[in-house]
Design a protein around this motif. Structure first.
Motif, PDB file in Angstrom:
ATOM      1  N   MET A  36       0.823  -1.209   0.000  1.00 24.97           N
ATOM      2  CA  MET A  36       0.000   0.000   0.000  1.00 24.97           C
ATOM      3  C   MET A  36       0.854   1.255   0.000  1.00 24.97           C
ATOM      4  O   MET A  36       0.482   2.276  -0.593  1.00 24.97           O
ATOM      5  CB  MET A  36      -0.945  -0.007   1.200  1.00 24.97           C
ATOM      6  CG  MET A  36      -2.061  -1.042   1.079  1.00 24.97           C
ATOM      7  SD  MET A  36      -3.342  -0.904   2.370  1.00 24.97           S
ATOM      8  CE  MET A  36      -2.449  -1.547   3.785  1.00 24.97           C
ATOM      9  N   GLU A  37       2.019   1.205   0.650  1.00 31.04           N
ATOM     10  CA  GLU A  37       2.914   2.367   0.654  1.00 31.04           C
ATOM     11  C   GLU A  37       3.521   2.617  -0.728  1.00 31.04           C
ATOM     12  O   GLU A  37       3.758   3.761  -1.106  1.00 31.04           O
ATOM     13  CB  GLU A  37       4.053   2.154   1.653  1.00 31.04           C
ATOM     14  CG  GLU A  37       3.658   2.289   3.107  1.00 31.04           C
ATOM     15  CD  GLU A  37       4.836   2.043   4.032  1.00 31.04           C
ATOM     16  OE1 GLU A  37       4.831   2.590   5.148  1.00 31.04           O
ATOM     17  OE2 GLU A  37       5.770   1.297   3.644  1.00 31.04           O
ATOM     18  N   GLY A  78       2.327   1.802  -3.815  1.00 28.60           N
ATOM     19  CA  GLY A  78       1.481   2.004  -4.990  1.00 28.60           C
ATOM     20  C   GLY A  78       0.180   2.700  -4.669  1.00 28.60           C
ATOM     21  O   GLY A  78      -0.005   3.256  -3.591  1.00 28.60           O
ATOM     22  N   LYS A  79      -0.720   2.642  -5.619  1.00 23.43           N
ATOM     23  CA  LYS A  79      -2.038   3.259  -5.463  1.00 23.43           C
ATOM     24  C   LYS A  79      -3.110   2.204  -5.710  1.00 23.43           C
ATOM     25  O   LYS A  79      -2.923   1.305  -6.520  1.00 23.43           O
ATOM     26  CB  LYS A  79      -2.202   4.416  -6.457  1.00 23.43           C
ATOM     27  CG  LYS A  79      -1.253   5.580  -6.200  1.00 23.43           C
ATOM     28  CD  LYS A  79      -1.498   6.705  -7.196  1.00 23.43           C
ATOM     29  CE  LYS A  79      -0.568   7.881  -6.932  1.00 23.43           C
ATOM     30  NZ  LYS A  79      -0.794   8.998  -7.887  1.00 23.43           N
ATOM     31  N   PRO A  80      -4.249   2.321  -5.010  1.00 22.38           N
ATOM     32  CA  PRO A  80      -5.341   1.356  -5.225  1.00 22.38           C
ATOM     33  C   PRO A  80      -5.786   1.379  -6.685  1.00 22.38           C
ATOM     34  O   PRO A  80      -5.611   2.389  -7.380  1.00 22.38           O
ATOM     35  CB  PRO A  80      -6.433   1.852  -4.280  1.00 22.38           C
ATOM     36  CG  PRO A  80      -5.724   2.681  -3.262  1.00 22.38           C
ATOM     37  CD  PRO A  80      -4.578   3.326  -3.991  1.00 22.38           C
ATOM     38  N   ASP A 118     -10.146  -1.053  -2.787  1.00 26.07           N
ATOM     39  CA  ASP A 118     -10.687  -0.380  -3.968  1.00 26.07           C
ATOM     40  C   ASP A 118     -11.827   0.512  -3.481  1.00 26.07           C
ATOM     41  O   ASP A 118     -12.124   0.575  -2.278  1.00 26.07           O
ATOM     42  CB  ASP A 118     -11.174  -1.399  -4.993  1.00 26.07           C
ATOM     43  CG  ASP A 118     -11.235  -0.839  -6.407  1.00 26.07           C
ATOM     44  OD1 ASP A 118     -11.132   0.401  -6.554  1.00 26.07           O
ATOM     45  OD2 ASP A 118     -11.393  -1.629  -7.345  1.00 26.07           O
ATOM     46  N   CYS A 147      -0.745   4.343   5.458  1.00 27.02           N
ATOM     47  CA  CYS A 147      -0.072   3.955   4.219  1.00 27.02           C
ATOM     48  C   CYS A 147      -0.284   4.978   3.107  1.00 27.02           C
ATOM     49  O   CYS A 147       0.051   4.718   1.938  1.00 27.02           O
ATOM     50  CB  CYS A 147      -0.573   2.590   3.758  1.00 27.02           C
ATOM     51  SG  CYS A 147      -0.218   1.256   4.925  1.00 27.02           S
ATOM     52  N   GLY A 148      -0.864   6.141   3.452  1.00 34.24           N
ATOM     53  CA  GLY A 148      -1.047   7.203   2.469  1.00 34.24           C
ATOM     54  C   GLY A 148      -2.237   7.010   1.551  1.00 34.24           C
ATOM     55  O   GLY A 148      -2.248   7.539   0.434  1.00 34.24           O
ATOM     56  N   ILE A 149      -3.255   6.266   1.983  1.00 28.31           N
ATOM     57  CA  ILE A 149      -4.451   6.023   1.168  1.00 28.31           C
ATOM     58  C   ILE A 149      -5.639   6.742   1.792  1.00 28.31           C
ATOM     59  O   ILE A 149      -5.854   6.671   3.009  1.00 28.31           O
ATOM     60  CB  ILE A 149      -4.742   4.509   1.080  1.00 28.31           C
ATOM     61  CG1 ILE A 149      -3.585   3.799   0.353  1.00 28.31           C
ATOM     62  CG2 ILE A 149      -6.052   4.247   0.348  1.00 28.31           C
ATOM     63  CD1 ILE A 149      -3.702   2.300   0.330  1.00 28.31           C
ATOM     64  N   ASP A 150      -6.392   7.438   0.979  1.00 27.98           N
ATOM     65  CA  ASP A 150      -7.547   8.195   1.446  1.00 27.98           C
ATOM     66  C   ASP A 150      -8.647   7.227   1.881  1.00 27.98           C
ATOM     67  O   ASP A 150      -9.285   6.571   1.041  1.00 27.98           O
ATOM     68  CB  ASP A 150      -8.042   9.111   0.321  1.00 27.98           C
ATOM     69  CG  ASP A 150      -9.173  10.030   0.783  1.00 27.98           C
ATOM     70  OD1 ASP A 150      -9.621   9.906   1.940  1.00 27.98           O
ATOM     71  OD2 ASP A 150      -9.606  10.858  -0.035  1.00 27.98           O
ATOM     72  N   LYS A 204     -12.218   7.666   0.460  1.00 31.71           N
ATOM     73  CA  LYS A 204     -12.467   7.276  -0.923  1.00 31.71           C
ATOM     74  C   LYS A 204     -12.367   5.756  -1.090  1.00 31.71           C
ATOM     75  O   LYS A 204     -13.122   5.165  -1.874  1.00 31.71           O
ATOM     76  CB  LYS A 204     -11.461   7.962  -1.851  1.00 31.71           C
ATOM     77  CG  LYS A 204     -11.650   7.612  -3.323  1.00 31.71           C
ATOM     78  CD  LYS A 204     -10.647   8.367  -4.192  1.00 31.71           C
ATOM     79  CE  LYS A 204     -10.824   8.015  -5.671  1.00 31.71           C
ATOM     80  NZ  LYS A 204      -9.837   8.713  -6.532  1.00 31.71           N
ATOM     81  N   TYR A 205     -11.444   5.140  -0.362  1.00 22.13           N
ATOM     82  CA  TYR A 205     -11.183   3.711  -0.554  1.00 22.13           C
ATOM     83  C   TYR A 205     -11.518   2.927   0.715  1.00 22.13           C
ATOM     84  O   TYR A 205     -11.429   3.428   1.831  1.00 22.13           O
ATOM     85  CB  TYR A 205      -9.708   3.470  -0.900  1.00 22.13           C
ATOM     86  CG  TYR A 205      -9.287   4.059  -2.219  1.00 22.13           C
ATOM     87  CD1 TYR A 205      -9.599   3.418  -3.414  1.00 22.13           C
ATOM     88  CD2 TYR A 205      -8.571   5.256  -2.280  1.00 22.13           C
ATOM     89  CE1 TYR A 205      -9.202   3.952  -4.639  1.00 22.13           C
ATOM     90  CE2 TYR A 205      -8.181   5.795  -3.490  1.00 22.13           C
ATOM     91  CZ  TYR A 205      -8.501   5.139  -4.669  1.00 22.13           C
ATOM     92  OH  TYR A 205      -8.121   5.675  -5.872  1.00 22.13           O
TER      93      TYR A 205
END
Length: 345
Positions: free
Chosen positions: A180-181, A183-185, A218, A297-300, A303-304
């Protein structure tokens, strides 16, 4: 006299014949060896008078050449005879058989699990077995006081320092963090690998074992997606008649969390030692990825969303092959491994 010795040994050399390798070797040692007759004669030759040396020198050299030629001729003849003997071998006869090997039962189960999840689009991801505190604990929402951080559960390699604690990973969830760190979903992957926990070795526990963890992140991922994914996996692995149930549980990195049981594949729900006479066996933990983990991990997380699960390969193999002692998997007992000879492909 020296001349008489040479005459005597010359007659012996001329009369000698054999095709036996041992007898030929004895001939070489007797005449041509470092302590052989020719060396002795040459040592005697040094003591004769200059007049005799002129006469015997040529005779002595011819005697040495005779012994060497005789040995080489017999040696070549012995080699040809051996070659002729080999040529008489019937090459159509069957060769010596060799024992067929077998895959390790854990390798068989892991491969089958990977194949099942690959049908759902899951790829395989791997990571290091030596991990820092961030990837093994902190990013996964483990508080500082969590018991899993205690020395009783974790093999620490280094405590403290600029990079924090360094330890043997206690789960393959650390690979999820790294994925997760980096890449991007969307992410859809399983993480098989070896993990380590400081536990007493017994028939039901070991200090190292193998896990397969899964992650799907996702937009609009729901708990229903998780349940259907795991239900499909169980049906493919254990058969269409296998029942499933989910029980509420707690894991720091998922919310809500659950443990999944399946109907015992050994007693078919009637009750046995494997299922502790309950008819059910717990095989994995799962849940929706905690929003804090996504944010770490830098994921919103607004949104996800995503789900994660993890299971021990040894537990899956126990049920599939009815293996009751975990220690058998790592003892390399050939009698145990030979049982899987028919499972090579």
């Amino acid at each position: 006299m020296l001349q008489d010795k040479i005459t005597q040994y010359t007659a012996e050399i001329n009369a000698f014949t054999t095709q036996n390798a041992d007898e030929l070797e004895q001939f070489r040692i007797k005449f041509l060896g470092t302590k052989g007759i020719i060396k002795d004669i040459f040592d005697e030759f040094k003591a004769v008078s200059p007049e005799e040396k002129r006469t015997l020198g040529k005779v002595l050299n011819e005697f040495k050449q005779l012994a060497e030629a005789k040995y080489q001729t017999l040696k070549d003849g012995s080699t040809e005879a051996e070659s002729s003997k080999d040529s008489d071998t019937d090459l159509t006869l069957p060769g010596e058989g060799f024992e067929i090997g077998a895959r390790h039962p854990l390798a068989l189960v892991r491969r089958e699990m990977v194949e099942i999840f690959s049908k759902l689009g899951f790829i395989v991801a791997e990571g290091p077995e030596i991990e820092d505190d961030w990837h093994n604990f902190s990013a996964l929402n483990f508080p500082e006081e969590h018991p899993a951080r205690d020395m009783q559960d974790t093999f620490f390699i280094k405590k403290g320092g600029e990079t924090g604690d360094i330890a043997l990973r206690t789960h393959t969830s650390s690979v999820q963090v790294r994925m997760m760190e980096a890449g991007k979903p969307p992410f859809r992957a399983i993480m098989p690998g070896r993990v380590y926990r400081n536990e007493a070795i017994s028939a039901r526990a070991h200090c190292f074992f193998h896990q397969v963890e899964g992650l799907y992140v996702d937009e609009n991922v729901s708990f229903a997606d998780l349940k259907q994914t795991l239900f499909y996996f169980v049906q493919e692995l254990y058969g269409a008649g296998t029942q499933v149930r989910f029980r509420p549980s707690y894991f720091p990195f998922t919310e809500p969390s659950a443990e999944m049981d399946i109907s015992c594949t050994i007693c078919k729900g009637a009750g046995c030692g494997m299922c502790k006479h309950s008819g059910w066996v717990e095989i994995l933990g799962c849940g929706m990825v905690d929003p804090n983990v996504l944010e770490n991990c830098g994921i919103d997380s607004k949104k996800y969303s995503g789900f994660a699960f993890g299971m021990g390969i040894e537990r899956i193999a126990n049920l599939k092959y009815e293996i009751k002692d975990l220690r058998l998997f790592s003892e390399n007992d050939a009698r145990f491994l030979k049982q899987y000879k028919t499972s090579l492909i």
